[in-house]
Enzyme design. Structure first.
Site, PDB file in Angstrom:
ATOM      1  N   ASP A   1      -0.217   1.165  11.018  1.00  0.00           N
ATOM      2  CA  ASP A   1      -1.133   2.180  11.555  1.00  0.00           C
ATOM      3  C   ASP A   1      -2.571   1.859  11.144  1.00  0.00           C
ATOM      4  O   ASP A   1      -2.845   0.776  10.621  1.00  0.00           O
ATOM      5  CB  ASP A   1      -0.717   3.586  11.077  1.00  0.00           C
ATOM      6  CG  ASP A   1      -0.759   3.677   9.548  1.00  0.00           C
ATOM      7  OD1 ASP A   1      -1.240   2.717   8.900  1.00  0.00           O
ATOM      8  OD2 ASP A   1      -0.307   4.698   9.011  1.00  0.00           O
ATOM      9  N   ASP A  61       1.581  -0.387   6.371  1.00  0.00           N
ATOM     10  CA  ASP A  61       2.062   0.282   7.582  1.00  0.00           C
ATOM     11  C   ASP A  61       1.394  -0.283   8.835  1.00  0.00           C
ATOM     12  O   ASP A  61       0.311  -0.847   8.764  1.00  0.00           O
ATOM     13  CB  ASP A  61       1.750   1.785   7.505  1.00  0.00           C
ATOM     14  CG  ASP A  61       2.559   2.462   6.415  1.00  0.00           C
ATOM     15  OD1 ASP A  61       3.603   1.895   6.025  1.00  0.00           O
ATOM     16  OD2 ASP A  61       2.136   3.540   5.956  1.00  0.00           O
ATOM     17  N   ASP A 113      -4.559   3.024   8.779  1.00  0.00           N
ATOM     18  CA  ASP A 113      -4.776   2.786   7.355  1.00  0.00           C
ATOM     19  C   ASP A 113      -4.248   1.415   6.937  1.00  0.00           C
ATOM     20  O   ASP A 113      -4.864   0.713   6.134  1.00  0.00           O
ATOM     21  CB  ASP A 113      -4.082   3.869   6.507  1.00  0.00           C
ATOM     22  CG  ASP A 113      -4.845   5.185   6.582  1.00  0.00           C
ATOM     23  OD1 ASP A 113      -6.013   5.165   7.033  1.00  0.00           O
ATOM     24  OD2 ASP A 113      -4.259   6.220   6.205  1.00  0.00           O
ATOM     25  N   GLU A 126       0.849  -1.183   0.000  1.00  0.00           N
ATOM     26  CA  GLU A 126       0.000   0.000   0.000  1.00  0.00           C
ATOM     27  C   GLU A 126       0.889   1.238   0.000  1.00  0.00           C
ATOM     28  O   GLU A 126       1.830   1.334   0.778  1.00  0.00           O
ATOM     29  CB  GLU A 126      -0.911  -0.015   1.236  1.00  0.00           C
ATOM     30  CG  GLU A 126      -1.693   1.252   1.465  1.00  0.00           C
ATOM     31  CD  GLU A 126      -2.860   1.443   0.489  1.00  0.00           C
ATOM     32  OE1 GLU A 126      -2.902   0.714  -0.526  1.00  0.00           O
ATOM     33  OE2 GLU A 126      -3.687   2.319   0.724  1.00  0.00           O
TER      34      GLU A 126
END
Ligand code: TSJ
Length: 642
Positions: free
Chosen positions: A510, A508, A512, A435
């Site tokens: 996180d 990641d 997202d 991503e």
């Protein structure tokens, strides 16, 4: 020992002591063989192993209440009001039976273990394995007169079985602290235990299970789990979680027996497009399915088609409904009990006994057909839904054929952003689905292009839940994944066309990143399930921290690891990676992509099923369950081992 004692007996005792120690050593040396992993999943498995004994006692009809407590220090205490583990001398071993239970490997089945035995898998390994993997364990048994107690450390008895008091009740209480030398993380997750214990309460109607968290800061966390409705209640519970509307009020219940085998099914349809199927054999979740699921699916499809023909809902020129059409919007729980259950499959979570297919198929066909004939309004509602599903699927097929013809004409069929590898043998190759464009760039530079392909994702997130199969074709985010993998999706999925043996999701750490992982896992779970079942899906593990000073350089993949490195190497500078994009190509290769050094998480069916569940709630219409779920399931990304 007194010199007057029979020397033969002494020898036996010595020999069996050696066996005990050898057994212990085997368990502690290779704990994964016995409990699956030494991560969070293995840790929680210890609790289930102990509780399962109390559930057996309940199934035998001698226990009504089970208490599970998490004490300060992540110590577990399990208590039941059954008969109490026998304290008398074991005829073969010459020591108290309770001591045998906790020190001899696989002792469980020999004198108890209930009527329904288990073979294969990690279940029923017993109290001795939990004991061997605990820093300490104490058992207390009350036989209605006296209270007995024994303590063990790392599996070895450190006291005799002693009388420590008197009491009129009967029951067993086991308290243990998992061993920090064995487990990576010793912290129990309340919701993980709750989910599994609730499942057991549903599967054993009327059994009362209490779960209490007594750790500081967790005060007042308590649940009492007792469901008189059994798996009917389970279906109602699962149905509420989907946030959709039911098509009929009553849960349909079906049960029957053949020989020693019992099958129970509860089912209900809702207005969503999703299928929720939970199956169990001897109370063990069979996430990979098996003969009971196959029997159910075959019967369901047959009932729909036969009923449809008989009552003119399917006309002569109409094609038969497919299995998937008949299961759209279905929530179903299948529970079978059988002697000598055979567990097969990648994770030993697939039921293999063929006689169960026949049993389930025949009772579901007969009883569901009768139910539909007696409840024509319900039959009509679910039937209309299946016919509609068939229409949509047909339209999807046409759209797909069209899309395929177009791509064949317009371009080469591989996605433009794919940086392919040179080796074409899927046994050697892997694809990183990345991503973010900057991370995609680093990955392309850092990879070994001989066997590593990179596919950067872009575009808007698709709501797979609402957009159905037909929308996957043509979706700019998911279509490149489909074409790059080469297998197709849904009914026409063909694993022999798979272009890469390992499919690695790299995102990641996180929110997202969590979303994209959840989306992709849900997508694979729904449309390319064999990829999950056969262990092709992985999650890359990029480091969270870079610690350096002068020539010293470390990467830490967890806070715990960071603290450990810092303790051993004072004065390091810390950099926290906020995303993959912050790493240059070389760092990404070294830490995350190089097979020699990286760690990746292999996705199992349970992980993908959990993602599917999260996804359903995240994308659903209802706000309240969504908020609750986001809070509760933040852990799932952090701890994929659960
Ligand atoms: F796993 C375990 F051993 F640690 C354990 C066993 C833990 C806990 C919390 C409970 C139990 C347990 C065992 N509860 N109830 C029993 N029952 C027996 O062991 C038992 C008692 C009597 C008889 C009998 O035939 O008289 C048979 C059994 C299996």
């Amino acid at each position: 020992m007194e010199p007057t004692q029979n020397p033969q007996h002494l020898e036996d005792y010595g020999a069996s002591q050696i066996q005990v120690l050898e057994g212990l050593e085997a368990v502690r040396k290779r704990p994964g063989m016995y409990i699956g992993s030494t991560g969070p999943r293995g840790l929680h498995h210890l609790v289930y192993e102990i509780v399962d004994n109390s559930i057996d006692e309940a199934m035998a009809g001698f226990c009504t209440d089970i208490n599970v407590e998490i004490l300060d220090g992540d110590i577990i205490r399990v208590r039941d009001n059954g008969r109490g583990i026998p304290v008398g001398i074991h005829p073969q071993k010459g020591i108290p039976t309770v001591t045998v239970v906790f020190t001899v490997l696989h002792a469980g089945g020999k004198f108890g273990g209930g009527a329904y035995k288990v073979s294969g898998g990690l279940h029923g390994v017993g109290a001795s394995v939990v004991n061997a993997l605990s820093e300490w364990l104490e058992v207390e048994v009350c036989d209605g007169e006296k209270i007995y107690k024994q303590r063990y450390e790392r599996g070895v008895a450190v006291t005799e079985l002693q009388v420590v008091g008197e009491g009129k009740e009967t029951g067993t209480r086991v308290t243990f602290k998992p061993d920090g030398e064995i487990f990576e993380d010793l912290v129990f997750d309340y919701d993980t235990l709750l989910t599994r214990l609730r499942e057991q309460a549903f599967l054993n109607a009327g059994l009362r299970i209490h779960l209490t968290d007594l750790r500081p800061g967790h005060e007042d966390t308590h649940d009492e789990l007792c469901y008189e409705g059994g798996i009917r209640s389970f279906v109602e519970f699962l149905q509420k979680k989907t946030g959709s509307e039911v098509l009929h009020e009553d849960v349909i219940s079906i049960s029957g027996t053949a020989g020693d085998s019992i099958a129970e099914i509860a089912m209900q349809y809702n207005d969503s497009y999703n299928e929720v199927m939970y199956s169990f054999a001897n109370d063990i979740r069979t996430i990979e399915g098996g003969t009971h699921e196959t029997g159910f699916k075959a019967a369901l499809t047959r009932v729909f088609n036969d009923y449809g023909r008989k009552f003119g809902l399917l006309k002569e020129q109409d094609k038969n409904l497919s299995g998937e059409d008949c299961r759209e919007g279905l929530t179903v729980v299948i529970s079978v009990k059988l002697t000598d259950a055979q567990f097969e499959g990648q994770t030993k979570a697939k039921l293999g006994n063929t006689e169960i297919r026949t049993l389930v198929e025949s009772i579901v066909y007969d009883k569901l057909m009768t139910y539909f004939e007696e409840n024509p309004a319900v039959a009509r509602a679910v039937f209309d839904k299946a016919i509609n599903a068939a229409r949509v699927r047909d339209a999807a097929r046409r759209a797909r054929d069209l899309a395929r013809r177009k791509t064949a004409l317009e371009t080469a069929s591989l996605p433009g952003k794919l940086a392919d590898c040179s080796d074409k043998n899927p046994e050697n190759t892997e694809i990183f689905i990345v991503e973010g464009d900057s991370a995609g760039g680093s990955a392309k530079q850092g990879r070994d292009r001989r066997y590593q392909a990179i596919l950067p994702l872009w575009g808007k997130m698709l709501n797979v839940e609402k957009a159905r199969l037909d929308k996957v074709y043509g979706n700019e985010k998911l279509m490149p994944v489909v074409t790059a993998l080469g297998t197709g999706i849904g009914e026409e999925f063909d694993i022999s066309k798979l272009r890469y043996g390992k499919i690695v999701i790299m995102a990641d750490a996180d929110v997202d990143g969590h979303h994209i992982r959840t989306l992709l896992l849900t997508f694979f779970f729904r449309f390319m399930r064999p990829l999950v079942e056969q262990g092709h899906i992985y999650i890359a593990q990029p480091p969270l921290y870079r610690l350096s000073k002068g020539k010293k350089l470390f990467y830490a993949f967890s806070d715990r690891e960071r603290d450990q490195i810092m303790a051993e190497n004072p004065g390091l500078d810390i950099q926290r990676y906020k995303g993959l994009g912050e790493m240059d190509a070389e760092q990404l290769w070294e830490t995350t992509m190089n097979p020699a050094d990286r760690t990746m998480i292999k996705i199992e069916m349970e992980d993908a099923a959990a993602a599917d569940e999260i996804f359903t709630i995240l994308m659903g219409d209802k706000v309240e369950p969504r908020r609750e779920f986001i809070q509760k399931n933040a852990r799932y990304v952090q701890n994929l081992d659960i």
